[in-house]
Structure formats: structure tokens, C-alpha cells
Design a protein around this motif. Sequence first.
Motif, PDB file in Angstrom:
ATOM      1  N   PHE A 178      -5.131   0.776  16.265  1.00 46.43           N
ATOM      2  CA  PHE A 178      -4.142   0.038  15.482  1.00 46.43           C
ATOM      3  C   PHE A 178      -3.688  -1.220  16.215  1.00 46.43           C
ATOM      4  CE2 PHE A 178       0.115  -0.852  13.925  1.00 46.43           C
ATOM      5  CZ  PHE A 178      -0.033  -0.746  12.550  1.00 46.43           C
ATOM      6  N   ASP A 179      -3.528  -1.105  17.543  1.00 46.96           N
ATOM      7  CA  ASP A 179      -3.096  -2.279  18.318  1.00 46.96           C
ATOM      8  C   ASP A 179      -4.155  -3.380  18.282  1.00 46.96           C
ATOM      9  OD1 ASP A 179      -1.194  -3.436  20.449  1.00 46.96           O
ATOM     10  OD2 ASP A 179      -3.136  -3.459  21.468  1.00 46.96           O
ATOM     11  N   ARG A 217      -4.408  10.168   2.270  1.00 49.11           N
ATOM     12  CA  ARG A 217      -4.743   9.862   3.656  1.00 49.11           C
ATOM     13  C   ARG A 217      -3.583   9.143   4.327  1.00 49.11           C
ATOM     14  NH1 ARG A 217     -10.045  10.197   5.204  1.00 49.11           N
ATOM     15  NH2 ARG A 217     -11.563  10.690   3.558  1.00 49.11           N
ATOM     16  N   ARG A 218      -3.210   9.615   5.453  1.00 52.23           N
ATOM     17  CA  ARG A 218      -2.144   8.971   6.200  1.00 52.23           C
ATOM     18  C   ARG A 218      -2.664   7.730   6.887  1.00 52.23           C
ATOM     19  NH1 ARG A 218       1.184  13.845   9.238  1.00 52.23           N
ATOM     20  NH2 ARG A 218       1.823  14.979   7.339  1.00 52.23           N
ATOM     21  N   LEU A 219      -1.884   6.680   6.767  1.00 57.36           N
ATOM     22  CA  LEU A 219      -2.263   5.447   7.448  1.00 57.36           C
ATOM     23  C   LEU A 219      -1.965   5.579   8.937  1.00 57.36           C
ATOM     24  CD1 LEU A 219      -0.906   2.769   4.955  1.00 57.36           C
ATOM     25  CD2 LEU A 219      -3.257   3.533   5.250  1.00 57.36           C
ATOM     26  N   PRO A 220      -2.823   5.065   9.776  1.00 60.47           N
ATOM     27  CA  PRO A 220      -2.552   5.134  11.223  1.00 60.47           C
ATOM     28  C   PRO A 220      -1.293   4.378  11.583  1.00 60.47           C
ATOM     29  CG  PRO A 220      -4.408   3.687  10.759  1.00 60.47           C
ATOM     30  CD  PRO A 220      -4.090   4.356   9.456  1.00 60.47           C
ATOM     31  N   ALA A 245     -12.936   0.820  10.049  1.00 58.77           N
ATOM     32  CA  ALA A 245     -12.399  -0.440  10.561  1.00 58.77           C
ATOM     33  C   ALA A 245     -11.545  -1.139   9.514  1.00 58.77           C
ATOM     34  CB  ALA A 245     -13.545  -1.347  11.006  1.00 58.77           C
ATOM     35  N   THR A 246     -11.994  -1.132   8.282  1.00 62.74           N
ATOM     36  CA  THR A 246     -11.224  -1.775   7.206  1.00 62.74           C
ATOM     37  C   THR A 246      -9.894  -1.065   7.001  1.00 62.74           C
ATOM     38  OG1 THR A 246     -13.290  -2.422   6.153  1.00 62.74           O
ATOM     39  CG2 THR A 246     -11.297  -2.474   4.806  1.00 62.74           C
ATOM     40  N   ARG A 247      -9.886   0.257   7.091  1.00 64.75           N
ATOM     41  CA  ARG A 247      -8.641   1.011   6.896  1.00 64.75           C
ATOM     42  C   ARG A 247      -7.622   0.658   7.967  1.00 64.75           C
ATOM     43  NH1 ARG A 247      -7.229   6.258   8.485  1.00 64.75           N
ATOM     44  NH2 ARG A 247      -9.329   6.605   9.286  1.00 64.75           N
ATOM     45  N   TYR A 248      -8.056   0.508   9.238  1.00 66.23           N
ATOM     46  CA  TYR A 248      -7.119   0.144  10.298  1.00 66.23           C
ATOM     47  C   TYR A 248      -6.591  -1.275  10.122  1.00 66.23           C
ATOM     48  CZ  TYR A 248      -7.566   4.290  13.212  1.00 66.23           C
ATOM     49  OH  TYR A 248      -7.491   5.559  13.701  1.00 66.23           O
ATOM     50  N   VAL A 249      -7.444  -2.206   9.697  1.00 63.32           N
ATOM     51  CA  VAL A 249      -6.977  -3.582   9.481  1.00 63.32           C
ATOM     52  C   VAL A 249      -5.979  -3.631   8.336  1.00 63.32           C
ATOM     53  CG1 VAL A 249      -7.719  -5.891   8.773  1.00 63.32           C
ATOM     54  CG2 VAL A 249      -9.046  -4.620  10.463  1.00 63.32           C
ATOM     55  N   ASP A 289      -0.223  -7.228   4.177  1.00 67.44           N
ATOM     56  CA  ASP A 289      -0.169  -8.427   3.333  1.00 67.44           C
ATOM     57  C   ASP A 289      -1.548  -9.004   3.072  1.00 67.44           C
ATOM     58  OD1 ASP A 289      -0.335  -8.880   6.043  1.00 67.44           O
ATOM     59  OD2 ASP A 289       0.500 -10.913   5.881  1.00 67.44           O
ATOM     60  N   LYS A 290      -2.544  -8.645   3.908  1.00 70.35           N
ATOM     61  CA  LYS A 290      -3.876  -9.187   3.726  1.00 70.35           C
ATOM     62  C   LYS A 290      -4.807  -8.225   2.981  1.00 70.35           C
ATOM     63  CE  LYS A 290      -3.678 -12.012   7.903  1.00 70.35           C
ATOM     64  NZ  LYS A 290      -4.355 -12.373   9.166  1.00 70.35           N
ATOM     65  N   LYS A 291      -4.239  -7.161   2.457  1.00 65.46           N
ATOM     66  CA  LYS A 291      -5.066  -6.210   1.741  1.00 65.46           C
ATOM     67  C   LYS A 291      -5.543  -6.798   0.422  1.00 65.46           C
ATOM     68  CE  LYS A 291      -5.111  -1.447   0.079  1.00 65.46           C
ATOM     69  NZ  LYS A 291      -4.328  -0.196  -0.076  1.00 65.46           N
ATOM     70  N   ILE A 292      -6.828  -6.656   0.109  1.00 67.60           N
ATOM     71  CA  ILE A 292      -7.417  -7.245  -1.103  1.00 67.60           C
ATOM     72  C   ILE A 292      -7.091  -6.349  -2.288  1.00 67.60           C
ATOM     73  CG2 ILE A 292      -9.555  -7.956  -2.206  1.00 67.60           C
ATOM     74  CD1 ILE A 292     -10.696  -8.447   0.547  1.00 67.60           C
ATOM     75  N   ASP A 293      -6.560  -6.978  -3.349  1.00 64.56           N
ATOM     76  CA  ASP A 293      -6.258  -6.238  -4.570  1.00 64.56           C
ATOM     77  C   ASP A 293      -7.548  -5.992  -5.331  1.00 64.56           C
ATOM     78  OD1 ASP A 293      -5.247  -5.054  -6.774  1.00 64.56           O
ATOM     79  OD2 ASP A 293      -3.800  -6.624  -7.272  1.00 64.56           O
ATOM     80  N   PRO A 294      -7.902  -4.696  -5.605  1.00 63.45           N
ATOM     81  CA  PRO A 294      -9.170  -4.454  -6.296  1.00 63.45           C
ATOM     82  C   PRO A 294      -9.195  -5.042  -7.700  1.00 63.45           C
ATOM     83  CG  PRO A 294      -7.861  -2.442  -6.133  1.00 63.45           C
ATOM     84  CD  PRO A 294      -7.176  -3.458  -5.305  1.00 63.45           C
ATOM     85  N   ILE A 295      -8.024  -5.236  -8.346  1.00 61.17           N
ATOM     86  CA  ILE A 295      -8.020  -5.811  -9.715  1.00 61.17           C
ATOM     87  C   ILE A 295      -8.341  -7.297  -9.672  1.00 61.17           C
ATOM     88  CG2 ILE A 295      -6.591  -6.196 -11.738  1.00 61.17           C
ATOM     89  CD1 ILE A 295      -5.066  -3.672 -11.066  1.00 61.17           C
TER      90      ILE A 295
END
Length: 787
Positions: free
Chosen positions: A746-747, A610-613, A769-773, A779-785
Motif C-alpha cells: 500500500f505504501d 473484498r476488504r481494501l488493503p 496491483a490495480t487493486r492496491y493502486v 480519486d483515480k479509480k476508473i468508472d466502468p460506466i
Amino acid sequence: MARRQRPPAGSCEYCASWGEVTMHWLCPPCGRLRGWANNGTHGRYLGTCRRCGYLQPVAQDGTCRACLLAVRAGQDEDWMWSEVRRGYLPPGRPRQLTFSLAGVAPPEANPLRKHDQPMARQKIPPWVRELCPSPVRDDPRICPPQMPGQLGLFPAPRRTFTKYDGGRIHDREIPDLPHVIAELRKIAKERGVTAASWSRMTWNLARLALAAREPGERQVRPELVQQLPTMQPTVGEALRRAGLLAPKRSRLVPADELDYGSCGHCFAWANDGLTVCLGCRQWSYLHRGTGACHRCHRDLPIAESDGLCRFCRVVTMESEIDFAGIALVGGDQLWLGREAAPQLRTLEARYPGTRRKGRFESKRKLAQAAERAARPVSTQLVDPGRMELFPTPPRDWGRLDEAELPALTAKAEAVMVDFVTYIEQRGWTVAQMGGSTRTLRILVAHLGADAPIREKDVRSVASLSSNHHGARVVNYLRRRGLLAAEEPVDGQIAAARRIADGLPKAFGDAVHAWIDVLTGQGSKPSLPRSSETVKRYVRDVAPTLRAWEAAGLGDPREITKKHVEDVVRPLRGTAARSIHVGLRSMFRALKRERVIFRDPARTISLAVARRLPAPLPSDRLRGLVDKVPGVRDKLIVALTAVHALPMTQIRRLRLEDLDRARGQLRVRRQGRMDHVVYLDELTMNLATAWIIERVERWPDCTNPYLIVSRQTAVDDLHPQVSNEVIRTPFQRARISPDKLRQDRLFDEARETADPVRLMRVFGLCGATATRYVAAAHPDKKIDPIQA
């Protein structure tokens, strides 16, 4: 062995004549012909006769001696004229039986034509010429007889004779001609002239001078003698001696003061001293080419379009619609010159009830109106009280002749007048609705206005050409209760059905069952998919089904998991996902309908990146709304650029969902809760301006949707606008609506970093909504591990 005795008499085997024959049972002439044919001399050879069909010696033209004698004796004139004209008649014609008597020679019978020399000049025998009647030489165009006692309004124009005109009236009975011929013989004897050509020429000229006399006059005027092409003194002397030459008259007007009377090109009488009138001079300037006119055969300036001179052009155009009755038989109507002369171009409307156009066009329109009023009514008028025994078959309008429409009934005329009023009430002009008026006139002329007209007939007539329109006609007839409406057909579903019909039989039936499931018409209840989704699924899967059929797989039950993997594995990106989703949906539906026993695509998964916006460059967004003309297009761009509404939701916006008092817009979403959009100042002003423009342009519009077009605003079925209407503003701005929506989301995600806010403001689901954030704040993406 006894020697064969020659019979004393018998019938010839060749010409069948009775008389003395040779030992070969041939008459002496046929015996000689037989010897010539055997030796190939004297143009004789052994062959089948073209006339009788018997095998015997024939001449150069392919006919035997007996047939030549029959034609020479006058027994077959049809064959004789056919030979003279180089024609052909079938064989098997009868022969003339004759006696071959000693001392009595038959008539000379030679071939009438030489077939071995087809291009040679044919010489007609004298005995054939005697059978041809000599034509009567009396040309009615040379000095035609006139009625005596008439007074000339204008002086007779100067005659133009040729030296051959006298011979063309050789057989005409002319009084006093023998007296003149007797005087010409005396003159020839006095001058010692013995040549027959001199006598023939002078007699013909005298005959011409006597034929040109004025009606009721016995003597020939001296000016007529001067108009002869040659030998005027000799003919004048003969007429004087015979007492047939009138004395010379004195001129009423001196020759130096005599003006020319008529134009030399168009014969218009003006008496203004001009040999060519001003109209013909202008014609000569515009048409430089000079040649023989196709109508009058005079060498004059002619038009390249039709090859006519100005005189013939005026005559043909004036007599095309002959209201004034100027068309003559055997002649043409002349006219006066100067201001009274007819012109080829004029802007005056000389006939009542016509516009200010050319009078020839006005005459054509009046003639067309008179011809249209004289037509009978149609024999195919639909009777509302007639019961149908069988369903009416579809009518074929492809052979329609619009130039021969039947006359309108009184009710049909009222319908046409009411349709014009309907057009004006909608704010249109009659000129703009010419195609719709033409379509309605054809329908009511052939079918009448007493019974409802089938919608299929309206659409069939509208499909004849681009000059026939049917949408406005359908709406009008529906409002007046004159339309036999048909069940609406979804164009996308119909296109999917056509694709299924083009597939092999086994796969076509399976695809039709799949379409039934997608539209909620399967054996078990299910939610229907949109028509666009159905068409896209079928379009993506159809090439794969054709490839399987070419590979020898003739039934969906033969498809295995390996076959599906072989199709999906070589593909990447959107193409792989489209095929995978379509096949998975099809096999799931077929198993549900129990067309197949197992689902071969059930366990096949596809990893798709999936391409990120990504945001758009700021220079592409600057002044975006100002680049789009029109209030409606600006509103569409603002709803996408500011409030991130997709194209599908913009099409479905309703007019009642706009609350301008609160500045809110409710977005209805199928299968989900409604979403409320709080409009900003720019979007609110554009929405208000669009409502005002919509009311001004279409005051009677009852379409419930907010965005309408010229077609949907007047359509009583109240359809949504097409995707093309929503996509056009973005094409003009050279930007993709999906990318513009992604840039807005995205803005907002970059400013807030709160998925809940995105869900509330734009009505997104949690995953989107989570994908756009996450794309805006990696840097704020939660690591699933770690989680």
C-alpha cells in the motif's frame, strides 16, 4: 389299631450309635436333645450340622452330637484346630460309630466355640490344651553362647537386662544352676519367704547371671550382678555361697578419669569422652523427630523419609553395594569414630573411573556397569543373511524395560562410539544429545548393528517419551548406510486422509477420491495442489458432510443444489467462502471421476466483499526489526517488511538464489516466472550476517534452502522450515505478516500510483496491483460506466 412296640435295640437315627433306642428310634441322649430342640431350650435347635451335613438337633456352634463325639474322640483333628482358630471347613465329614451301652457314659463333648457370640473371648478346653505342645523357651538373642579362647579387642559394653529376660531362657541348660537354686531355697527358708513369685524371680535372675558369664569362666563377675534389673544382693549372696562369685577386681584407670568408649547412637568407637559423636549430633539437629527406628527399633532421631536412624542409614547405604564385604548375617558391622568414621555425604571419588560425586552414587554406577557387562546379548539380533519368508510385523516397543537392556555386541559398541564422534563433529555436546544416544543404544542393543534398522522402529522408540529422540538417529543411520528408509509421508495429506476415514462410509470414499484428484493421482492428469490446501479443503467440508449424514443423506449422489444453498446461505465472510470453495472443488472432482452424475454446486455463486488493503499505524512499524532477536528472524522480518515477500516464498528461498555480488535474490514461483528482488543495504547486511552465522553453527549443513532451523539444518532429507519458524518473529513483534506485507504494498502504491511498477518491483499480477493502486488513490479509480 395295634400299638407300636418299642424295639429293644437298634441304631439311633441321629448319632447312628447301636444300643437301646426309644420308640422314635433314638438313643436316650438324642431323645433328650430332640425334646430340647422342639422346645428351643438348652441352646439346641433343629438344623443342618455344619460338619456332617445331616438335619438333626445341633448345638450353639451348629454341630450335632455325633460330630461332637467324633471330635472329642480325636477322630478329626483338622476340624478341632479349625474350630479353635475360628476357621471354616466344608461339610460332609465322616462320623464315628459308637455303642450305646447301659452304664457306660460317653466322654463329655461340648462345643468348641459359640457361634452366636462371635466377639466373645474363646475358652479352649483342657483336653485341647493337652494336645498343644509347649514351646521351648530359649531365646537366642538373650546371652547367646560365645566361642571360648577369644581375646577381646575392646571391653564388653554394659548389658541392659529386664526382669523378663530370665524366663525367656527358661529351657536352656546352664551349668551350676542347680547349686545356685539350692542356695536360693536356703535363703528363702532363712528369711521365711514362701511366695512362689519370689522363687520364680530369683531363679530367673540367677539363670540370667550365669548365662552372662564370659566364655571359659565358671565364676560370675561382680559387675554382671550389678547389671541385673533387681534383687542384686540376693542373687549375689546365693552365688557367693555356691562359690560362683568372682572376687572384685581393682580398676586399672580411676573412675573419674574413665572416658566413654563408643557413641550411644551409632556405636562408633572414638574414646573421646562424648556420649554422642559429632555426626549423630548433627543428625539430631537436622532430624528433630524422635521415634522407634524401623530397623533396629531403638528410640532415636529418625528421618521422616524412611524412618531410619543414622546408624541404620549408614549400614544400609554401605551394604547396598557391598564392594568391601561388610554385610553380615544376623548383625551389623561397627566402625571407628572421628576422621575414620563413614559419612553419609562426601564429594570425594574414592573409586577409580568415577566422577567427583558421592561415593554411594559412584558405587551404584560401578555396580550398574558391572551388571550391564554381565548381561547376555539379545536373542533378537537381525541377521543380514537371513531371507524373509513373510513381511516382518511391526515391533511393539511399548513394553520395553530400559533397566534390563541386553549387552552390546562389538559392532554395536563401535556404532555407539562413532555416533559420539558424529555428535562432536556437528558441534553438539553429548549431554544435549542424551535422548538420541538413549534411542540408538536401545536399537543396537536389541537388533544389533549388522543389518539396516527400519526407520519405523527408530520412530517407535522415539515416541516412547520426551526423553527419546529419533531425528538425529535417523540422519546418522542414513549417512552410515544402516537405515532401512521408508517412503516419506506428507503430514498434511495424512491428516486429510485421517479426516476422511472418520466420515461415514459413502462420504469417506468420495473424499478419498477427491484427495486423489487434488494430489494429481486421479484417473485424468491434473496439476497437484499444495498439501496445506488439500488439508484445508477437507477440514472445511467435513462438518457439512457429517451434518448431511445426520439428516439422512447417505450418498453424495443425493445432494442437490438446494442442500448446498442451505449450507452456504446462513454463513458470511470467510466461513461462507471456505465452505463454498471446498464444496465446489469436491463436487467438480467427483463428477470428473464419475462418482456423481451432476455437479450441484456448479451454478451457485457467492458474493464476497473484498476488504481494501489498509496501512498500519506508524508507531507499530517504528523499530520493527530491532524488536526481533536473532539474525535469522531479523532477515525474515526484513524480507516481508521491505520486499513484501509472503511466508510461502520465504520458506522456498534457496541459498543459490542469493547473489550477494549483484545484490539480487531470485524468488522461484511454482507455475509462474521467477521474480528477481533487488536487495537494499539493510536486507543485504542481514543476509550476509545470516550466512556467516549459519556456517559457524552448522559447518556440515547441506540444506539447499536459505532459511534453516536446528532441525532442518542437520536433516539429510533437506526439508523446508515449518510455518512456525517463519511465524515466530512476527509473533514476537506482535504484528501479522500479511498485514505487514499489505502495508508495504500500500505504501508503494501510494508513492507511485503505477500498477506496472508494483508488478515489476514485487512480482504482483495485474489485478492485485490495480487493486492496491485503487485503494491508495480512490480519486483515480476508473468508472466502468464512463469507460
